[in-house]
Design an enzyme around this catalytic site. Structure first.
Site, PDB file in Angstrom:
ATOM      1  N   GLU A 185       0.826  -1.216   0.000  1.00 55.31           N
ATOM      2  CA  GLU A 185       0.000   0.000   0.000  1.00 55.31           C
ATOM      3  C   GLU A 185       0.859   1.265   0.000  1.00 55.31           C
ATOM      4  O   GLU A 185       1.945   1.285   0.589  1.00 55.31           O
ATOM      5  CB  GLU A 185      -0.877   0.017   1.260  1.00 55.31           C
ATOM      6  CG  GLU A 185      -1.851  -1.140   1.292  1.00 55.31           C
ATOM      7  CD  GLU A 185      -2.472  -1.360   2.666  1.00 55.31           C
ATOM      8  OE1 GLU A 185      -3.655  -1.721   2.714  1.00 55.31           O
ATOM      9  OE2 GLU A 185      -1.776  -1.203   3.692  1.00 55.31           O
ATOM     10  N   ASP A 226      -7.648  -4.884   8.861  1.00 51.45           N
ATOM     11  CA  ASP A 226      -7.220  -3.660   8.177  1.00 51.45           C
ATOM     12  C   ASP A 226      -7.089  -3.871   6.674  1.00 51.45           C
ATOM     13  O   ASP A 226      -6.298  -3.205   6.014  1.00 51.45           O
ATOM     14  CB  ASP A 226      -5.903  -3.144   8.776  1.00 51.45           C
ATOM     15  CG  ASP A 226      -4.771  -4.157   8.656  1.00 51.45           C
ATOM     16  OD1 ASP A 226      -5.038  -5.286   8.206  1.00 51.45           O
ATOM     17  OD2 ASP A 226      -3.630  -3.808   8.997  1.00 51.45           O
TER      18      ASP A 226
HETATM   19  P1  NAD Z   1       2.363 -10.635  13.560  1.00 51.18           P
HETATM   20  O1  NAD Z   1       2.185 -11.604  12.438  1.00 51.18           O
HETATM   21  O2  NAD Z   1       3.740 -10.352  14.050  1.00 51.18           O
HETATM   22  O3  NAD Z   1       1.489 -11.109  14.837  1.00 51.18           O
HETATM   23  C1  NAD Z   1       0.176 -11.565  14.732  1.00 51.18           C
HETATM   24  C2  NAD Z   1      -0.069 -12.577  15.846  1.00 51.18           C
HETATM   25  O4  NAD Z   1      -1.459 -12.947  15.836  1.00 51.18           O
HETATM   26  C3  NAD Z   1       0.730 -13.887  15.704  1.00 51.18           C
HETATM   27  O5  NAD Z   1       1.521 -14.086  16.853  1.00 51.18           O
HETATM   28  C4  NAD Z   1      -0.345 -14.952  15.525  1.00 51.18           C
HETATM   29  O6  NAD Z   1       0.004 -16.188  16.125  1.00 51.18           O
HETATM   30  C5  NAD Z   1      -1.530 -14.298  16.243  1.00 51.18           C
HETATM   31  N1  NAD Z   1      -2.842 -14.835  15.883  1.00 51.18           N
HETATM   32  C6  NAD Z   1      -3.312 -15.196  14.669  1.00 51.18           C
HETATM   33  N2  NAD Z   1      -4.590 -15.649  14.758  1.00 51.18           N
HETATM   34  C7  NAD Z   1      -4.933 -15.533  16.075  1.00 51.18           C
HETATM   35  C8  NAD Z   1      -6.129 -15.821  16.819  1.00 51.18           C
HETATM   36  N3  NAD Z   1      -7.204 -16.308  16.220  1.00 51.18           N
HETATM   37  N4  NAD Z   1      -6.134 -15.574  18.146  1.00 51.18           N
HETATM   38  C9  NAD Z   1      -5.031 -15.084  18.792  1.00 51.18           C
HETATM   39  N5  NAD Z   1      -3.870 -14.822  18.143  1.00 51.18           N
HETATM   40  C10 NAD Z   1      -3.821 -15.021  16.796  1.00 51.18           C
HETATM   41  O7  NAD Z   1       1.647  -9.305  13.069  1.00 51.18           O
HETATM   42  P2  NAD Z   1       1.817  -7.816  13.670  1.00 51.18           P
HETATM   43  O8  NAD Z   1       2.889  -7.062  12.953  1.00 51.18           O
HETATM   44  O9  NAD Z   1       1.818  -7.855  15.162  1.00 51.18           O
HETATM   45  O10 NAD Z   1       0.439  -7.180  13.157  1.00 51.18           O
HETATM   46  C11 NAD Z   1      -0.789  -7.641  13.702  1.00 51.18           C
HETATM   47  C12 NAD Z   1      -1.933  -7.124  12.867  1.00 51.18           C
HETATM   48  O11 NAD Z   1      -2.028  -5.710  12.982  1.00 51.18           O
HETATM   49  C13 NAD Z   1      -1.795  -7.412  11.372  1.00 51.18           C
HETATM   50  O12 NAD Z   1      -3.034  -7.893  10.898  1.00 51.18           O
HETATM   51  C14 NAD Z   1      -1.457  -6.081  10.762  1.00 51.18           C
HETATM   52  O13 NAD Z   1      -1.905  -5.974   9.428  1.00 51.18           O
HETATM   53  C15 NAD Z   1      -2.184  -5.148  11.689  1.00 51.18           C
HETATM   54  N6  NAD Z   1      -1.669  -3.781  11.765  1.00 51.18           N
HETATM   55  C16 NAD Z   1      -2.578  -2.783  11.831  1.00 51.18           C
HETATM   56  C17 NAD Z   1      -2.132  -1.481  11.945  1.00 51.18           C
HETATM   57  C18 NAD Z   1      -3.137  -0.375  12.090  1.00 51.18           C
HETATM   58  O14 NAD Z   1      -2.773   0.797  11.992  1.00 51.18           O
HETATM   59  N7  NAD Z   1      -4.381  -0.684  12.353  1.00 51.18           N
HETATM   60  C19 NAD Z   1      -0.757  -1.183  11.949  1.00 51.18           C
HETATM   61  C20 NAD Z   1       0.141  -2.244  11.925  1.00 51.18           C
HETATM   62  C21 NAD Z   1      -0.322  -3.550  11.828  1.00 51.18           C
END
Ligand code: NAD
Length: 350
Positions: free
Chosen positions: A66, A237
Site C-alpha cells: 500500500e 485492516d
Molecule cells: P504478527 O504476524 O507479528 O502477529 C500476529 C499474531 O497474531 C501472531 O503471533 C499470531 O500467532 C496471532 N494470531 C493469529 N490468529 C490468532 C487468533 N485467532 N487468536 C489469537 N492470536 C492469533 O503481526 P503484527 O505485525 O503484530 O500485526 C498484527 C496485525 O495488525 C496485522 O493484521 C497487521 O496488518 C495489523 N496492523 C494494523 C495497523 C493499524 O494501523 N491498524 C498497523 C500495523 C499492523
C-alpha cells in the site's frame, strides 16, 4: 540539519533502522510513545487541513502492498507499507514500511525514513491516544490478543498514555505469548499469560485485538464482550480481513479514522455502508461525543491512516535535528545550473 541550507539542500536526511532504534532509546520508548501521541493529536485537531484519500492498495493472494499519501499544504508525506500474514512462518515480518516527507513549495524530499519500527510506535501511540478518550475512566487492565510484532508497543503505549498497570496476553501460538511476556518483564507492569481469549479479557477494561490472518476471523465472539469495555481493534485492516463478530459491532459505538478508508478495510466492511460511525478527530475537537455512559461498548476500528504516519515522520524530523541519528543521502540530482542535468552527467565521467 533537517532544515537544509542551500549548500546541502539536495542531501536528504535518511533514518535507517539502526538510527531509528538509537533515536527511540535516546528519547526513551515510553516518552517517544507519548511524544508521538501528542503529534498525532495535534494533526487530528487540524484534520480538515489535510489532503485525504483511502490508501492505494495492490492486493495479491498472500498480502497487500500500500501507498499512503497526505499533505497539510506545506509538507507532503507518504508511506510504503506491506501486510503479509504468511510472512512470519518464513522468518519475515508481516508488516514492513518506509516513508518520506517533502517540502510542498519545492517538491524536494526533506526526510526519508525506515518506518517498520516507526509504524509499530505510531500505531501504538494512536491506539493509546484514542483509548485515553474512549476507555472507561480509571481503566487499569488490558487484554492483548495477538502477541506478535506490534504487541509490546501496543501494551507500552497503553501504559505510558493511559496508565494501564496490568496486561493479559493471549495468542494461538504460545511461543508468541512467551516472547511478549519476556519482553514486557521489568517494564513496570503486571503481565499475565492466558490460555484462551476468554481468560485474557477477564477483568479487562480495554481489549486490544492485534492478530494477522488473511480472512474473516472471529477473535472475539459476541458473548465474550461485556458492557462498558473499550475495544481497540487493530488487525482487521484489509478487505476480507477482520477480527470481530458482526454482533459486537452492532452493540458498539464505532469510532474510525477516515470512514472512506475504514469502510473498505476495517471491521465495518461487515456492516451496511451507511452504518453510523464517528470520526475520532471530531471527538478530539469536541465536535462529537466520545464515551457517554459506563455501560457503553466503544470500538476503535483502527486501520491506520496516512495522517498518523505524517505526524510520526514530523516527530522524527524534529527530533533528529542536532543528533547523529541519520545519514545525509545523495538522493536527488541537483545540478548547479538546474537546466544542465546532462552537463552534470558528462562532468561525472571524469
Ligand atoms: P504478527 O504476524 O507479528 O502477529 C500476529 C499474531 O497474531 C501472531 O503471533 C499470531 O500467532 C496471532 N494470531 C493469529 N490468529 C490468532 C487468533 N485467532 N487468536 C489469537 N492470536 C492469533 O503481526 P503484527 O505485525 O503484530 O500485526 C498484527 C496485525 O495488525 C496485522 O493484521 C497487521 O496488518 C495489523 N496492523 C494494523 C495497523 C493499524 O494501523 N491498524 C498497523 C500495523 C499492523
Amino acid at each position: 540539519m533537517t532544515d537544509l541550507t542551500p549548500s546541502d539542500k539536495a542531501l536528504v536526511p535518511f533514518v535507517s533502522v539502526d538510527h531509528m532504534m538509537q533515536l527511540i532509546h535516546h528519547i526513551g520508548i515510553e516518552p517517544m510513545l507519548q511524544g508521538l501521541a501528542e503529534y498525532i493529536e495535534t494533526d487530528f485537531k487540524r484534520w480538515q487541513l489535510f489532503d485525504k484519500t483511502p490508501r492505494i492498495a495492490s492486493h495479491s493472494k498472500e498480502g497487500v502492498i500500500e501507498l499512503m499519501p497526505t499533505s497539510d499544504g506545506e509538507v507532503y508525506g507518504f508511506k510504503y507499507v506491506n501486510g503479509h500474514p504468511k510472512n512470519t512462518a518464513e522468518g519475515l515480518q508481516t508488516v514492513t514500511a518506509f516513508g518520506l516527507l517533502a517540502d510542498v513549495s519545492s517538491g524536494y524530499p526533506v526526510l526519508l525514513s525506515e518506518m517498520t519500527m516507526l509504524t509499530a510506535m505510531r500505531t501504538a501511540a494512536t491506539s493509546a491516544l484514542v483509548a485515553r478518550v474512549l476507555a472507561p475512566k480509571g481503566a487499569a487492565t488490558m487484554a492483548m490478543i495477538g502477541n506478535g510484532a506490534q504487541s509490546e508497543f501496543q501494551t507500552l503505549a497503553m501504559k505510558a498514555v493511559c496508565g494501564i498497570t496490568e496486561v493479559r496476553l493471549y495468542d494461538t501460538d504460545p511461543a508468541a505469548t512467551r516472547k511478549c511476556a519476556a519482553n514486557l518483564q521489568g517494564q513496570g507492569m503486571n503481565v499475565v499469560s492466558c490460555s484462551s481469549a476468554e481468560e485474557a479479557i477477564l477483568g479487562a477494561q480495554i481489549i486490544t485485538t492485534c492478530t494477522a490472518d488473511k480472512q474473516y476471523a472471529t477473535i472475539l465472539t459476541d458473548n465474550m464482550v461485556g458492557a462498558g469495555v473499550h475495544i481497540n481493534a487493530i488487525g482487521g485492516d484489509c478487505p476480507g480481513k477482520t477480527e470481530l463478530a458482526p454482533a459486537i459491532l452492532n452493540r458498539a459505538d464505532i469510532f474510525v479514522e477516515y470512514p472512506d478508508q475504514t469502510r473498505i478495510e476495517g471491521e465495518i466492511q461487515q456492516l451496511a455502508p451507511d452504518h453510523p460511525v464517528t470520526e475520532i478527530w471530531e471527538v478530539m475537537t469536541g465536535k462529537a461525543q466520545g464515551r457517554t455512559s459506563d455501560k457503553q461498548i466503544t470500538l476503535f476500528d483502527s486501520v491506520g491512516f496516512a495522517i498518523e504516519d505524517f505526524s510520526a515522520l514530523r516527530f522524527v524530523r524534529d527530533r533528529i535535528a542536532g543528533t547523529g541519528f541519520y545519514h545525509p543521502l545523495d538522493l536527488l540530482a541537483d545540478p548547479d545550473d538546474p537546466r544542465d542535468l546532462f552537463g552534470m552527467l558528462q562532468r561525472a565521467r571524469s
